[in-house]
Motif scaffolding. Structure first.
Motif, mmCIF file in Angstrom:
data_model
loop_
_atom_site.group_PDB
_atom_site.id
_atom_site.type_symbol
_atom_site.label_atom_id
_atom_site.label_comp_id
_atom_site.label_asym_id
_atom_site.label_seq_id
_atom_site.Cartn_x
_atom_site.Cartn_y
_atom_site.Cartn_z
ATOM 1 N N ARG A 7 18.899 83.276 81.802
ATOM 2 C CA ARG A 7 20.116 83.405 82.409
ATOM 3 C C ARG A 7 20.389 82.331 83.520
ATOM 4 O O ARG A 7 21.510 81.988 83.737
ATOM 5 C CB ARG A 7 20.186 84.786 83.097
ATOM 6 C CG ARG A 7 20.417 86.100 82.274
ATOM 7 C CD ARG A 7 20.891 87.263 83.101
ATOM 8 N NE ARG A 7 19.644 87.591 83.970
ATOM 9 C CZ ARG A 7 18.597 88.576 83.518
ATOM 10 N NH1 ARG A 7 18.878 88.895 82.145
ATOM 11 N NH2 ARG A 7 17.785 88.838 84.152
ATOM 12 N N LEU A 10 21.327 79.304 81.466
ATOM 13 C CA LEU A 10 22.671 79.337 81.191
ATOM 14 C C LEU A 10 23.728 79.209 82.321
ATOM 15 O O LEU A 10 24.577 78.303 82.062
ATOM 16 C CB LEU A 10 22.929 80.894 80.801
ATOM 17 C CG LEU A 10 22.422 81.051 79.124
ATOM 18 C CD1 LEU A 10 22.629 82.653 78.943
ATOM 19 C CD2 LEU A 10 23.191 80.245 78.174
ATOM 20 N N GLY A 14 25.440 75.836 81.046
ATOM 21 C CA GLY A 14 26.684 76.310 80.403
ATOM 22 C C GLY A 14 27.503 74.994 80.525
ATOM 23 O O GLY A 14 27.973 74.801 79.452
ATOM 24 N N MET A 323 18.439 87.461 74.327
ATOM 25 C CA MET A 323 19.793 87.103 74.530
ATOM 26 C C MET A 323 20.669 87.514 73.345
ATOM 27 O O MET A 323 20.192 87.767 72.303
ATOM 28 C CB MET A 323 19.561 85.343 74.738
ATOM 29 C CG MET A 323 18.929 85.077 75.904
ATOM 30 S SD MET A 323 18.642 83.198 75.846
ATOM 31 C CE MET A 323 20.304 82.513 75.553
ATOM 32 N N ASP A 326 25.822 83.999 70.871
ATOM 33 C CA ASP A 326 27.015 83.489 71.874
ATOM 34 C C ASP A 326 26.494 83.091 73.100
ATOM 35 O O ASP A 326 27.233 81.947 73.654
ATOM 36 C CB ASP A 326 27.861 84.771 71.875
ATOM 37 C CG ASP A 326 28.782 84.817 70.726
ATOM 38 O OD1 ASP A 326 28.706 84.082 69.829
ATOM 39 O OD2 ASP A 326 29.378 86.001 70.704
ATOM 40 N N ASP A 327 25.462 83.668 73.941
ATOM 41 C CA ASP A 327 24.783 82.945 75.128
ATOM 42 C C ASP A 327 24.219 81.679 74.736
ATOM 43 O O ASP A 327 24.241 80.649 75.595
ATOM 44 C CB ASP A 327 24.014 83.909 75.811
ATOM 45 C CG ASP A 327 24.857 85.184 75.994
ATOM 46 O OD1 ASP A 327 25.980 85.022 76.598
ATOM 47 O OD2 ASP A 327 24.337 86.395 76.337
ATOM 48 N N LYS A 330 25.572 78.150 74.533
ATOM 49 C CA LYS A 330 26.106 77.597 75.763
ATOM 50 C C LYS A 330 24.929 76.807 76.440
ATOM 51 O O LYS A 330 25.299 76.060 77.448
ATOM 52 C CB LYS A 330 26.720 78.885 76.872
ATOM 53 C CG LYS A 330 27.838 79.450 76.192
ATOM 54 C CD LYS A 330 28.188 80.686 76.997
ATOM 55 C CE LYS A 330 29.226 81.686 76.491
ATOM 56 N NZ LYS A 330 29.629 82.708 77.530
#
Length: 390
Positions: A7, A10, A14, A323, A326-327, A330
């Motif tokens: 996270r 990301l 991202g 995860m 789609d994550d 990024k």
């Protein structure tokens, strides 16, 4: 812990991911990799014996996978080159191996396992010459190498040659129309017991030829693959690296080559039940079994099938890190390597009615990810007596 890091990655990367433009990709919204800027693909093209699909995803800051499909009037060539330590060796193979193969086939008037071995040997010699010329300026080139998987279809016969842990799998139709996976290539990775036994038998006086390090079997505690193009510092004492390169430093100079560039080769006369081939770097097989892969190919449309295999593996890589894909889309290159490797996939369909008709297609060279298409050097073989090639 890793999901928290994911996270964080990301959040940090991202916004940067949008800076990386797609090299070439289908802009549909099928969900099979759409909007993933690091995927390149050619959804469906023609080759001499049918059609092929091609896809690559980048994970490293600089992509280390190079690949090519060469279509000829009487032949098809596939090359998957999974580099390590840098892209120089895999790029060199892409630029030279096929040309060596065509030169040798023309000089000998035939295609054979020996011709393939000679093409690998000439490529290895050429890259080691490059290392010798440039190691004074760039010493780390002595630690750059590449796996090398090659397939050649010539007049109904398939030749597969391999160094390292990329893999070729054929999908065959069995009883009750069930698709069956058969692995054609032999892998050379120290994680396999037979490879460790081979290394120990070749180096009986070296108790550290294979070492368990951080839970992984490695040759000399450094590298997993036992065969490659390049990796000069593990083949010739003159290329040994000094202690300023701790990752590649050997505690004592090698007395004889630790790695080899001798490929394992499989020859197969293609049969009507042989429906398609999958050539892929090990990043695909880390997440899919042979049987899973052939069932995906068998049960889905041809167009975009390589991309479908790729994104299925990426979905699985994301799932393992708690995860969603789609994550993962990024996450930018470089950081992406914490989740999956560079991956190359080529699916070659075998249409036997085309084989029988000797269907003619343009002689083209398609390079993966760098997205170049041009004339192929297969035309250098037009003078070879077709009887000698059967």
């Amino acid at each position: 812990m890793f999901s928290w890091l994911a996270r964080l990655a990301l959040a940090c990367w991202g916004p940067l991911a949008r800076r990386y433009a797609p090299m070439s990709k289908d802009d549909d919204n099928s969900g099979s990799g759409a909007n993933d800027a690091l995927i390149w693909c050619r959804d469906l093209e023609k080759h001499s014996f049918g059609e092929f699909s091609f896809a690559v995803v980048q994970a490293n800051e600089v992509i280390e996978d190079h690949s090519q499909v060469e279509t000829g009037r009487d032949a098809t060539f596939v090359g998957v080159y999974d580099g390590h330590g840098g892209p120089e060796a895999s790029r060199f193979i892409s630029d030279h191996l096929f040309l060596h193969l065509m030169r040798l086939a023309r000089e000998n008037g035939t295609m054979s396992e020996d011709i393939l071995r000679s093409a690998f040997s000439a490529t290895e010699d050429g890259f080691l010459t490059l290392v010798r010329r440039t190691c004074g300026i760039k010493p780390v080139i002595a630690a750059i190498g590449s796996c090398c998987l090659v397939g050649v279809i010539w007049r109904g016969t398939l030749y597969v040659a391999n160094l390292g842990d990329s893999r070729a799998v054929i999908g065959c139709l069995g009883r009750s129309n069930k698709i069956i996976a058969e692995q054609l290539s032999r892998e050379h990775n120290a994680s396999m017991e037979e490879v460790r036994q081979e290394l120990r038998s070749l180096h009986p006086d070296d108790s550290h030829i294979v070492v368990m390090k951080h839970g992984v079997w490695r040759i000399k505690g450094i590298i997993q693959v036992s065969r490659s193009i390049g990796d000069a510092y593990l083949k010739r004492p003159e290329f040994s690296l000094d202690p300023s390169f701790p990752r590649f430093h050997l505690p004592e100079p090698i007395r004889r080559p630790v790695l080899t560039a001798e490929p394992s080769i499989c020859t197969r006369v293609l049969q009507p039940n042989d429906k398609f081939l999958i050539f892929a770097s090990d990043g695909l097989w880390e997440h899919l079994t042979n049987q899973q892969a052939v069932e995906i190919v068998h049960n889905n449309p041809r167009a975009g099938i390589a991309r479908r295999l790729l994104t299925t593996a990426l979905n699985e890589a994301a799932r393992k890190r708690e995860m969603r894909y789609d994550d993962l889309k990024k996450v930018g290159k470089g950081v992406r390597r914490f989740f999956h490797d560079d991956i190359t996939v080529v699916v070659i369909y075998l249409d036997h009615e085309v084989l029988r008709k000797n269907f003619s297609v343009p002689e083209l060279s398609v390079r993966g990810f760098i997205d170049t298409v041009g004339p192929s050097n297969f035309n250098t073989l037009q003078g070879i007596d077709s009887k000698t090639m059967s």
